[in-house]
Motif scaffolding. Sequence first.
Motif, mmCIF file in Angstrom:
data_model
loop_
_atom_site.group_PDB
_atom_site.id
_atom_site.type_symbol
_atom_site.label_atom_id
_atom_site.label_comp_id
_atom_site.label_asym_id
_atom_site.label_seq_id
_atom_site.Cartn_x
_atom_site.Cartn_y
_atom_site.Cartn_z
ATOM 1 N N SER A 115 0.790 -1.167 0.068
ATOM 2 C CA SER A 115 0.016 0.029 -0.119
ATOM 3 C C SER A 115 0.911 1.170 -0.094
ATOM 4 N N ALA A 116 1.982 1.147 0.804
ATOM 5 C CA ALA A 116 2.800 2.448 0.835
ATOM 6 C C ALA A 116 3.340 2.723 -0.411
ATOM 7 N N SER A 117 3.772 1.544 -1.172
ATOM 8 C CA SER A 117 4.451 1.847 -2.478
ATOM 9 C C SER A 117 3.202 2.565 -3.469
ATOM 10 N N ILE A 118 2.160 1.943 -3.468
ATOM 11 C CA ILE A 118 1.151 2.434 -4.440
ATOM 12 C C ILE A 118 0.751 3.915 -4.049
ATOM 13 N N LEU A 119 0.836 4.224 -2.796
ATOM 14 C CA LEU A 119 0.551 5.787 -2.498
ATOM 15 C C LEU A 119 1.540 6.856 -2.723
ATOM 16 N N LYS A 120 2.924 6.191 -2.855
ATOM 17 C CA LYS A 120 3.901 6.911 -3.252
ATOM 18 C C LYS A 120 3.845 7.456 -4.666
ATOM 19 N N SER A 121 3.173 6.418 -5.396
ATOM 20 C CA SER A 121 3.045 6.758 -6.746
ATOM 21 C C SER A 121 1.767 7.741 -7.193
ATOM 22 N N TYR A 151 -12.030 0.662 9.283
ATOM 23 C CA TYR A 151 -11.980 -0.678 9.546
ATOM 24 C C TYR A 151 -10.860 -1.297 8.754
ATOM 25 N N ASP A 152 -10.329 -2.397 9.412
ATOM 26 C CA ASP A 152 -9.363 -3.065 8.865
ATOM 27 C C ASP A 152 -10.250 -4.432 8.054
ATOM 28 N N LYS A 153 -9.319 -5.356 7.648
ATOM 29 C CA LYS A 153 -10.383 -6.366 7.120
ATOM 30 C C LYS A 153 -10.977 -7.294 7.846
ATOM 31 N N SER A 154 -10.211 -7.500 9.153
ATOM 32 C CA SER A 154 -10.912 -8.541 10.194
ATOM 33 C C SER A 154 -12.049 -7.690 10.755
ATOM 34 N N LYS A 186 -1.762 6.319 7.631
ATOM 35 C CA LYS A 186 -0.591 5.560 8.331
ATOM 36 C C LYS A 186 -1.105 5.090 9.547
ATOM 37 N N GLY A 187 -2.219 4.552 9.464
ATOM 38 C CA GLY A 187 -2.512 3.733 10.809
ATOM 39 C C GLY A 187 -3.231 4.601 11.957
#
Length: 638
Positions: free
Chosen positions: A547-553, A625-628, A617-618
């Motif tokens: 996710s971090a890499s995608i957001l950087k782009s 909501y996270d996935k769980s 950033k959490g």
Amino acid sequence: MAVGVSNAARLAADEEARAEVDVLNSRLEKTAQLTKKIQASLGRLEATGKSVREVAGPLNGETKKLQVLSHNIDAVLAAIDRLRQPAENKNDEEQIIRMGPEKAGLNQYLASIKRLNKALSNMKASNLRSTQQTIADLQRLVKSGNTALESHFDKLLRAETPRSVEPLHYVTKNEPFPVLSQEKISRLGLINSYVAGVNREMGFASQDSFVAKIYAEVRGPYLAATLANLASASINTAKKKDSGIYRAGTNGIGTYAQAMEALFIAEYDNICSIFLREDWGPLFQATCQPALMELARTLRELNQHIRAHLPVDCYLAYEIVEIMSSLANNLEARTGELKASLAAALKPVRETAKMSLSELLKDTERRVLNLQSLPVNGAPIDLVATTIQRLVSMVDFLRPISSIMISLGDAGWKTDAARAAVGDTIPSLASFDIGADGKEIFAHYCTDTIETLFNGLDVRGRALLQKKAVIGVFLANSVSIAERMIRHSELAVLLEGRLGMLDTWRKKATGFYTETCKDVSVHLFDVIHTNRSNANRPTSGGVGVDSASILKSLSSKDKDAIKTKFTAFNASFDDMVARHKTYAMEPEVRRLFAKDMQRLIEPLYNRFWDRYHEVDKGKGKYVKYDKSQISAIFMQLY
């Protein structure tokens, strides 16, 4: 010397022969004379015989005439003696007639009347003017004797006939109804035998005899009075019933019919013991007529009550059809009579039973269209359970309903056939489609009713609820209740393989409800841009997604758009969950819709979360909501 002796001997012999010839000639002459005398005597005798014949012939004819005359005179004298005998015995017969059958004895009394009838017949045949007064006297005695017999028959029968008996005593104990005593049957049979003989001689119909009329007049009211209380009870139990759907066996008509069958059979046994075979049917009909008239009146009154409360009491009509049809068949098998009379009495109720099928269908349609409001939380309405309960209750009366269905024909309830296809008699095979299956036709009727119900609910739901989610809940609840009631009843077997229409309505309800999911999931769609300098397309989510890499782009503008999408999703998702919890759903409906929401939303959210959850950033500012957590929320909705 010797020659001389020889000649002398020859001469002597010749002389002796001539002497014998002379003697013979003399005898021949005497014979001829005697023959002439005999011929003369025969001639005289023949002449004398002719004279005798001429004299004796007329005398023989006269003698024969005298013999015939003597015989005729003897016959006339005998006839006169016979004609004089009734007149001479009239006083003796009159004394017996005046004594009556009780004092004189029935056998002696009947013998006296028979003698009087025979004497009267003989005198009428003689046609002598001198016997006219005697004929008149004999006619008077015969008439008096018949009147006394009529009175005696009536007295004997009434002595053995109570006003009524208590039918429940015999029905509840399964005992046969009382019949006439053997002693009375013997005496009544003797009287009828005499009357039948007289009627045959006079050319009268036996059922027109006074004993047959007396029997019907005495026993008919007894039958009617015995059954009167049961007739009233049948009406009263119908009127006292609560407003719920009629339950099989709660009306008195079954006991009424049971008592009628046993009572009629006992009466038929009486008739068979007293009367001749050709009299049984007509006299049985005449004797039962008062009770049959009361039955017809009772059924008409019950029919009026059923028509006034058709939605809940049409089942009573089905029960009456079955009970009366069985009664008619049983009596016909036992006596060969009354089937047509019972069919005529049943006709109004049978017409109502046929008409009720189309009326119930129209009532369902009418009640749905008359709905002025529906629960805003999508809760089911009583009409669904009421409609299915009608069909469930019909299964208790499947046998009469099947016969009605066959007479209407498949889908006959949709047309005027339900009103037109009524008969005056209990239906015969000729009026049916021989290959028709009444249960199959009834199953078709059930599916038509259910389809009519849901079509109406769909129309009213769209008009009154407007929101698709609520419409979906309402329809799904209705499907669930209908299916549950069917599967837990005897309808399940009849409708096996026909419940696909409920699945169709369930899918339609799900489609309405999951429209909300589209509004929520729209926030989870994004546009993936491909860097012109890099031919590799970034992964859309799942294992190995950074996710971090995608957001950087992404540009700041794209990141803000992602933040907005998360925020919008959180709001719409929370709203959807909150509204889901406020809807009144059947347990299986709630599970169904929660599963469908999860199936449509969770995969999209997981993909979106995998790609962009690092946008805050959490911190949870945008990604709530996270996935769980999202999975746990869906599980809470089940």
